[in-house]
Design an enzyme around this catalytic site. Structure first.
Site, PDB file in Angstrom:
ATOM      1  N   SER A  33      -0.699  26.500  37.306  1.00 27.87           N
ATOM      2  CA  SER A  33      -0.767  25.290  36.484  1.00 27.87           C
ATOM      3  C   SER A  33      -0.616  24.043  37.341  1.00 27.87           C
ATOM      4  O   SER A  33      -1.282  23.032  37.105  1.00 27.87           O
ATOM      5  CB  SER A  33       0.307  25.332  35.390  1.00 27.87           C
ATOM      6  OG  SER A  33       1.616  25.332  35.933  1.00 27.87           O
ATOM      7  N   GLY A  81       4.056  32.641  39.261  1.00 25.40           N
ATOM      8  CA  GLY A  81       2.609  32.576  39.454  1.00 25.40           C
ATOM      9  C   GLY A  81       1.944  31.641  38.465  1.00 25.40           C
ATOM     10  O   GLY A  81       0.996  30.912  38.819  1.00 25.40           O
ATOM     11  N   ASP A  82       2.428  31.635  37.227  1.00 28.25           N
ATOM     12  CA  ASP A  82       1.886  30.706  36.235  1.00 28.25           C
ATOM     13  C   ASP A  82       2.198  29.261  36.622  1.00 28.25           C
ATOM     14  O   ASP A  82       1.380  28.366  36.438  1.00 28.25           O
ATOM     15  CB  ASP A  82       2.477  31.014  34.853  1.00 28.25           C
ATOM     16  CG  ASP A  82       2.103  32.396  34.360  1.00 28.25           C
ATOM     17  OD1 ASP A  82       0.899  32.695  34.308  1.00 28.25           O
ATOM     18  OD2 ASP A  82       2.997  33.179  34.032  1.00 28.25           O
ATOM     19  N   ARG A  83       3.404  29.054  37.144  1.00 30.62           N
ATOM     20  CA  ARG A  83       3.787  27.708  37.579  1.00 30.62           C
ATOM     21  C   ARG A  83       2.899  27.253  38.729  1.00 30.62           C
ATOM     22  O   ARG A  83       2.465  26.095  38.780  1.00 30.62           O
ATOM     23  CB  ARG A  83       5.252  27.710  38.010  1.00 30.62           C
ATOM     24  CG  ARG A  83       5.835  26.330  38.268  1.00 30.62           C
ATOM     25  CD  ARG A  83       6.109  25.609  36.961  1.00 30.62           C
ATOM     26  NE  ARG A  83       6.926  24.432  37.171  1.00 30.62           N
ATOM     27  CZ  ARG A  83       7.640  23.854  36.219  1.00 30.62           C
ATOM     28  NH1 ARG A  83       7.639  24.360  34.997  1.00 30.62           N
ATOM     29  NH2 ARG A  83       8.346  22.771  36.467  1.00 30.62           N
ATOM     30  N   TYR A 119      -4.596  37.975  31.788  1.00 26.75           N
ATOM     31  CA  TYR A 119      -3.583  39.025  31.734  1.00 26.75           C
ATOM     32  C   TYR A 119      -4.189  40.364  31.306  1.00 26.75           C
ATOM     33  O   TYR A 119      -3.495  41.246  30.828  1.00 26.75           O
ATOM     34  CB  TYR A 119      -2.428  38.611  30.808  1.00 26.75           C
ATOM     35  CG  TYR A 119      -1.376  37.826  31.567  1.00 26.75           C
ATOM     36  CD1 TYR A 119      -0.193  38.412  31.968  1.00 26.75           C
ATOM     37  CD2 TYR A 119      -1.609  36.500  31.917  1.00 26.75           C
ATOM     38  CE1 TYR A 119       0.753  37.701  32.692  1.00 26.75           C
ATOM     39  CE2 TYR A 119      -0.674  35.777  32.640  1.00 26.75           C
ATOM     40  CZ  TYR A 119       0.507  36.385  33.029  1.00 26.75           C
ATOM     41  OH  TYR A 119       1.431  35.669  33.753  1.00 26.75           O
TER      42      TYR A 119
END
Length: 498
Positions: free
Chosen positions: A260, A255-257, A142
């Site tokens: 991961s 995007g994090d999902r 980030y």
């Protein structure tokens, strides 16, 4: 999976403030939001780690940087509740926060605070071993400095585990040789020079190919929002993975999902193309089901706010963080201990005085009323946490008191990262092994050590309560001798802390 799923990157504190708007401000033509509720959650790499844990990744470890402030304490509690093991690097300055003001599900304004990014401290040996033993590594950048840390980059370059790199335009280039990079369309445009006028797919394809060559990555998957993703890997023809459903909704965290889910698939042995297909399906379902508000585990949503202060200037996360930051800046030693400290007595004071002599400050981690009741039954504590905090803070040997709600102090320890953790009771008489303490695993994450100090025999909160109730007349006496002392030495550490 042969090892933990390791997430590396910057963690932010996200807060969603919900309210209603019924009027305009009288001194400016802007809406007035009347707050009704708010919810905190980990953002950035922390959110990716929470998603990985919720998706059944088993052991999930997060390598991130936490500041010595209330925001850092809050993040540690939220991550611990999600089942994430936190390996925290020291972070100068303040925790980055993103506050979204919302009405009827729509964001009216985002308020960012925390100041400029700062370079985190170096990782411990435990962190470097963790990366080497990982089943997969997700780098969630980030742009705030964690992914620039030289020792971390060297460890990432050396690991044999598949590495997924979720980039940020303000962050560094991916470590050469990553298995999969996962930029979105906007990031591709920021990171590459794509000729204007190209179609959407052509822009994504050329950008992905350029990043793959520049970073020497095995593959690059460009996420296309509700249209799925484009995967560029070996060969000249990209693979387009369409989303199974085209849902509209809150895309925060999608995007994090995606990243991961791809990391978890690779950890389980999937091909890159299979991992991207799983990630597209997971991210699409995530948006369709309501986004981050619906995806957070109940344990995270239930975490109570961290007490900033109250009851005195040396009580709360803000006070503890300020003390720790000052001592660390001077190169000093941070000491911490914990317990219920219900009916403070001479045995407690002796332990606290001995602990304070081991370093340059002493932070007491105090079980809250709810925590004490869960450990000792509904009739405890006798003294409420506000009074217990004030009594402890009044002692000259105590520099700050921090109240925690969990049954163990793991969350506050991950934030405080004390150099020395002090235990009393039977551990001081050879009855216990410091290496087997419940806190020992957490201490190893940052190179902390546990020690034991003598405990005054014959001092027990349980005995004091019994005497006060007339149940055991004369049970509380001065320190016993002989056989009585030997029997007292067999009491558990938890009993001693009472």
């Amino acid at each position: 999976m042969r090892g933990p799923l390791v997430v590396i990157g910057d963690t932010l504190l996200d807060r969603d403030v919900e309210g209603v708007v019924n009027r305009l401000c009288p001194d400016s033509p802007v809406p007035v939001l009347d707050e009704t509720t708010y919810a905190d959650r980990p953002g950035g790499a922390g959110l990716a780690a929470v998603f990985a844990a919720a998706q059944g990744a088993g052991e999930v470890a997060l390598v991130t940087a936490l500041a010595d402030d209330a925001g850092g304490a809050r993040l540690s509690c939220l991550l611990s509740a999600a089942g994430v093991q936190v390996y925290a690097l020291p972070l100068p300055g303040a925790t980055a926060e993103k506050i979204r003001l919302r009405a009827r599900g729509r964001v009216l304004l985002r308020h960012d605070r925390g100041g400029a990014a700062a370079d985190p401290g170096p990782p411990s040996e435990a962190v470097l071993r963790l990366i080497a033993e990982a089943s997969a590594v997700l780098v969630s950048d980030y742009g705030r400095g964690v992914t620039r840390q030289p020792a971390l980059r060297a460890a990432l370059a050396a690991t044999r585990a598949p590495v997924v790199w979720d980039p940020h335009p303000r962050g560094p280039a991916a470590v050469p040789g990553v298995t999969l990079a996962t930029p979105n369309e906007a990031e591709v445009r920021d990171l590459t020079e794509v000729p204007p006028g190209s179609s959407r797919l052509a822009t994504a394809s050329r950008g992905a190919q350029g990043l793959r060559e520049r970073w020497r990555a095995g593959a690059v998957a460009v996420t296309l929002g509700g249209d799925g993703a484009l995967l560029c890997h070996a060969g000249a023809t990209p693979l387009v993975v369409a989303a199974p459903v085209n849902a509209e909704g809150d895309t925060c965290g999608a995007g994090d999902r995606f990243a991961s889910a791809a990391s978890l698939a690779l950890a389980r042995g999937a091909l890159v193309s299979e991992a991207v297909q799983e990630a597209v399906a997971e991210a699409s379902a995530y948006v369709a089901s309501g986004g981050v508000a619906a995806a957070l585990p109940p344990e995270v949503r239930a975490v109570a706010p961290v007490a900033l202060g109250g009851g005195g200037e040396r009580i709360g996360a803000a006070a503890a963080g300020a003390v720790v930051a000052e001592v660390r800046a001077a190169g000093g030693t941070v000491v911490a201990t914990g317990g219920c400290f219900d009916l403070l007595h001479a045995g407690h004071v002796a332990t606290l005085q001995a602990a304070r002599q081991l370093g340059d400050c002493l932070i007491v981690c105090l079980n809250s009323d709810a925590s004490v009741a869960g450990l000792k039954g509904p009739e405890r504590p006798v003294v409420p946490q506000g009074d217990r905090s004030r009594l402890l803070a009044a002692l000259s040997c105590v520099d700050a008191v921090l109240v925690f709600d969990e049954s163990t102090p793991d969350a506050v320890l991950s934030w405080l990262r004390p150099d020395i953790w002090v235990k009393g009771g039977d551990y001081a008489t050879g009855g216990g092994d410091p290496a087997s303490l419940p806190e020992a695993e957490a201490l190893r994450r940052w190179g902390g050590h546990s020690v034991v100090v003598p405990y005054l025999d014959g001092r027990s909160t349980t005995d004091m309560i019994a005497v006060a109730r007339g149940e055991r007349p004369g049970a509380y006496r001065a320190a016993p001798t002989g056989a009585a002392r030997a029997a007292g030495a067999q009491r558990s550490t938890a009993e001693g802390a009472r």
